[in-house]
Design a protein around this motif. Sequence first.
Motif, PDB file in Angstrom:
ATOM      1  N   SER A   1      84.305   9.230  45.451  1.00 37.80           N
ATOM      2  CA  SER A   1      83.596   7.997  45.130  1.00 37.80           C
ATOM      3  C   SER A   1      83.438   7.804  43.631  1.00 37.80           C
ATOM      4  O   SER A   1      82.864   8.644  42.952  1.00 37.80           O
ATOM      5  CB  SER A   1      82.201   8.017  45.758  1.00 37.80           C
ATOM      6  OG  SER A   1      82.345   8.181  47.138  1.00 37.80           O
ATOM      7  N   PRO A   2      83.926   6.679  43.124  1.00 37.09           N
ATOM      8  CA  PRO A   2      83.669   6.355  41.719  1.00 37.09           C
ATOM      9  C   PRO A   2      82.215   5.924  41.554  1.00 37.09           C
ATOM     10  O   PRO A   2      81.521   5.665  42.550  1.00 37.09           O
ATOM     11  CB  PRO A   2      84.626   5.201  41.444  1.00 37.09           C
ATOM     12  CG  PRO A   2      84.965   4.620  42.768  1.00 37.09           C
ATOM     13  CD  PRO A   2      84.687   5.647  43.826  1.00 37.09           C
ATOM     14  N   GLU A   3      81.758   5.846  40.288  1.00 39.86           N
ATOM     15  CA  GLU A   3      80.358   5.477  40.036  1.00 39.86           C
ATOM     16  C   GLU A   3      80.086   4.019  40.401  1.00 39.86           C
ATOM     17  O   GLU A   3      78.977   3.670  40.788  1.00 39.86           O
ATOM     18  CB  GLU A   3      80.045   5.729  38.552  1.00 39.86           C
ATOM     19  CG  GLU A   3      78.568   5.812  38.259  1.00 39.86           C
ATOM     20  CD  GLU A   3      78.297   6.071  36.790  1.00 39.86           C
ATOM     21  OE1 GLU A   3      78.667   7.145  36.292  1.00 39.86           O
ATOM     22  OE2 GLU A   3      77.700   5.178  36.144  1.00 39.86           O
ATOM     23  N   VAL A   4      81.104   3.163  40.269  1.00 43.91           N
ATOM     24  CA  VAL A   4      80.933   1.750  40.660  1.00 43.91           C
ATOM     25  C   VAL A   4      81.779   1.476  41.912  1.00 43.91           C
ATOM     26  O   VAL A   4      82.770   2.153  42.131  1.00 43.91           O
ATOM     27  CB  VAL A   4      81.347   0.780  39.520  1.00 43.91           C
ATOM     28  CG1 VAL A   4      80.382   0.854  38.373  1.00 43.91           C
ATOM     29  CG2 VAL A   4      82.752   1.052  39.034  1.00 43.91           C
ATOM     30  N   PRO A   5      81.384   0.489  42.724  1.00 45.40           N
ATOM     31  CA  PRO A   5      82.137   0.209  43.947  1.00 45.40           C
ATOM     32  C   PRO A   5      83.599  -0.118  43.659  1.00 45.40           C
ATOM     33  O   PRO A   5      83.908  -0.703  42.620  1.00 45.40           O
ATOM     34  CB  PRO A   5      81.427  -1.006  44.552  1.00 45.40           C
ATOM     35  CG  PRO A   5      80.162  -1.172  43.806  1.00 45.40           C
ATOM     36  CD  PRO A   5      80.238  -0.405  42.539  1.00 45.40           C
TER      37      PRO A   5
ATOM     38  N   ALA B   1      86.936  -3.960  36.401  1.00 43.88           N
ATOM     39  CA  ALA B   1      88.019  -3.113  35.898  1.00 43.88           C
ATOM     40  C   ALA B   1      89.113  -3.085  36.949  1.00 43.88           C
ATOM     41  O   ALA B   1      88.825  -2.941  38.132  1.00 43.88           O
ATOM     42  CB  ALA B   1      87.520  -1.699  35.623  1.00 43.88           C
ATOM     43  N   VAL B   2      90.356  -3.251  36.504  1.00 44.81           N
ATOM     44  CA  VAL B   2      91.490  -3.258  37.422  1.00 44.81           C
ATOM     45  C   VAL B   2      92.295  -1.974  37.268  1.00 44.81           C
ATOM     46  O   VAL B   2      92.575  -1.543  36.157  1.00 44.81           O
ATOM     47  CB  VAL B   2      92.414  -4.456  37.117  1.00 44.81           C
ATOM     48  CG1 VAL B   2      93.727  -4.336  37.870  1.00 44.81           C
ATOM     49  CG2 VAL B   2      91.727  -5.748  37.479  1.00 44.81           C
ATOM     50  N   LEU B   3      92.659  -1.347  38.385  1.00 44.85           N
ATOM     51  CA  LEU B   3      93.595  -0.226  38.383  1.00 44.85           C
ATOM     52  C   LEU B   3      94.855  -0.691  39.111  1.00 44.85           C
ATOM     53  O   LEU B   3      94.767  -1.164  40.246  1.00 44.85           O
ATOM     54  CB  LEU B   3      93.038   0.990  39.130  1.00 44.85           C
ATOM     55  CG  LEU B   3      91.611   1.446  38.836  1.00 44.85           C
ATOM     56  CD1 LEU B   3      91.300   2.721  39.645  1.00 44.85           C
ATOM     57  CD2 LEU B   3      91.429   1.701  37.356  1.00 44.85           C
TER      58      LEU B   3
ATOM     59  N   ILE C   1      91.618  -3.380  32.020  1.00 51.67           N
ATOM     60  CA  ILE C   1      92.853  -3.184  32.794  1.00 51.67           C
ATOM     61  C   ILE C   1      93.321  -1.750  32.563  1.00 51.67           C
ATOM     62  O   ILE C   1      93.451  -1.321  31.422  1.00 51.67           O
ATOM     63  CB  ILE C   1      93.980  -4.137  32.322  1.00 51.67           C
ATOM     64  CG1 ILE C   1      93.538  -5.594  32.373  1.00 51.67           C
ATOM     65  CG2 ILE C   1      95.264  -3.881  33.107  1.00 51.67           C
ATOM     66  CD1 ILE C   1      93.712  -6.284  33.698  1.00 51.67           C
ATOM     67  N   PHE C   2      93.562  -1.005  33.630  1.00 43.79           N
ATOM     68  CA  PHE C   2      94.038   0.374  33.510  1.00 43.79           C
ATOM     69  C   PHE C   2      95.384   0.473  34.220  1.00 43.79           C
ATOM     70  O   PHE C   2      95.475   0.281  35.424  1.00 43.79           O
ATOM     71  CB  PHE C   2      93.024   1.322  34.155  1.00 43.79           C
ATOM     72  CG  PHE C   2      93.277   2.792  33.889  1.00 43.79           C
ATOM     73  CD1 PHE C   2      92.496   3.494  32.980  1.00 43.79           C
ATOM     74  CD2 PHE C   2      94.288   3.477  34.563  1.00 43.79           C
ATOM     75  CE1 PHE C   2      92.714   4.847  32.732  1.00 43.79           C
ATOM     76  CE2 PHE C   2      94.514   4.825  34.322  1.00 43.79           C
ATOM     77  CZ  PHE C   2      93.722   5.514  33.404  1.00 43.79           C
TER      78      PHE C   2
ATOM     79  N   VAL D   1      88.659  -3.104  40.959  1.00 46.09           N
ATOM     80  CA  VAL D   1      89.626  -3.657  41.907  1.00 46.09           C
ATOM     81  C   VAL D   1      90.909  -2.855  41.737  1.00 46.09           C
ATOM     82  O   VAL D   1      91.439  -2.764  40.626  1.00 46.09           O
ATOM     83  CB  VAL D   1      89.875  -5.161  41.635  1.00 46.09           C
ATOM     84  CG1 VAL D   1      91.077  -5.670  42.432  1.00 46.09           C
ATOM     85  CG2 VAL D   1      88.628  -5.972  41.991  1.00 46.09           C
ATOM     86  N   CYS D   2      91.370  -2.239  42.826  1.00 43.49           N
ATOM     87  CA  CYS D   2      92.558  -1.388  42.734  1.00 43.49           C
ATOM     88  C   CYS D   2      93.667  -1.919  43.636  1.00 43.49           C
ATOM     89  O   CYS D   2      93.422  -2.263  44.792  1.00 43.49           O
ATOM     90  CB  CYS D   2      92.188   0.046  43.111  1.00 43.49           C
ATOM     91  SG  CYS D   2      93.574   1.187  43.025  1.00 43.49           S
TER      92      CYS D   2
END
Length: 342
Positions: free
Chosen positions: A239-243, A269-271, A285-286, A315-316
Amino acid sequence: MVDTLKWIIQDDEDYNSQAINQAAALLKQGQTVAFPTETVYGLGADATNSAAVLKIFEAKGRPQDNPLIAHVATLEQLTKLVDNIQPYVKKLIDTFSPGPITYVLPSNGVCAENVTAGLSTIGVRIPDHPVAQALLRNCDIPIAAPSANISGKPSPTTAYHVFEDLQGKIAGILDGGATGVGVESTVIDCTEAIPTILRPGGITVEQLQSVVGDINVDPALVSATERPKAPGMKYRHYSPEVPLWLVQGTSLEIQQVIDKEQANGVKIAVLASASTAKQLRAEEIFSLGDNMNEIAAHLYDALRKYKSSDVDLIVCEAFSEVGIGQAVMNRLKKAASKYMEN
Ligand code: TXA
Ligand code: MG
């Protein structure tokens, strides 16, 4: 709190270094030491010493019913921990070990009972990382090692990740740089005539099939209502810190999801893969990389990167479930609070 020692291992010469000697000595004394493997960092303890193994569960906050993998340097050491290796297992070991694969085999009871969480089987693995190999050869005992993270968080792929989670709770960290594969080993149950994949990982189903033909997949990997055979697979993980929302679709469809949330003031943030990332707009953006191997290698670092002080939502992009993409998607589905399939 203990003082966590940190050793940096930089080149070949260091594989015989004082640092490896010290780390091995601590392990033999019943302490916990984190070390790099080719998949993720592991938190090691003497697998034959139940008091040492208990320290792993305590440091990680790990549920006691979740068994640990015993790590050894060689096939000879592996055979000392198990009964009854079927011929196909020999073939798998010859082809894939040392490497990112864990064999679940009947335990012969050499390892402490809390390693196997009371099961009659034990997961054994020969890691293919020079630091892990040097450490295991130096101590010459089986080392129980789960991923070196706080239970529930993304697994560590750098010594810094281990430090973030476990500093003050473990005796030492061997820093061998970023790990290569980036997702954990494939866990494969080899107690029956046909092997069963319990956790997808660094060795792909396609690779396994090319060696042994028939392979079963734990039904729990495809159906949410089945109970997994690997106890650890029933827990929500990574689990990341943010949803995180996992979104399947074209760049245009992913952008629509982003735009809709941004309109409500949500910072995103986008992965995504390099090619998709280029086409998306958001606060952060990652780019995870150009291909699935790179995406696997960068995944956990990306999941740890964004804090709630930076963004409100990750958002991934969803990837196709072939090759190592199976392991990547297995972890992402567990990390996600929402999976949007188009
Ligand atoms: O790549 C890896 O496998 C890393 C590195 C450090 O080697 N280790 C790792 O360990 O991922 P851990 O503890 O985070 O995950 C081990 C998984 C869990 O899902 C556990 O339930 C399963 O393997 N497992 C271990 N022993 C088992 C057994 N005897 N039967 C079924 N599942 C088992
Ligand atoms: Mg783990």
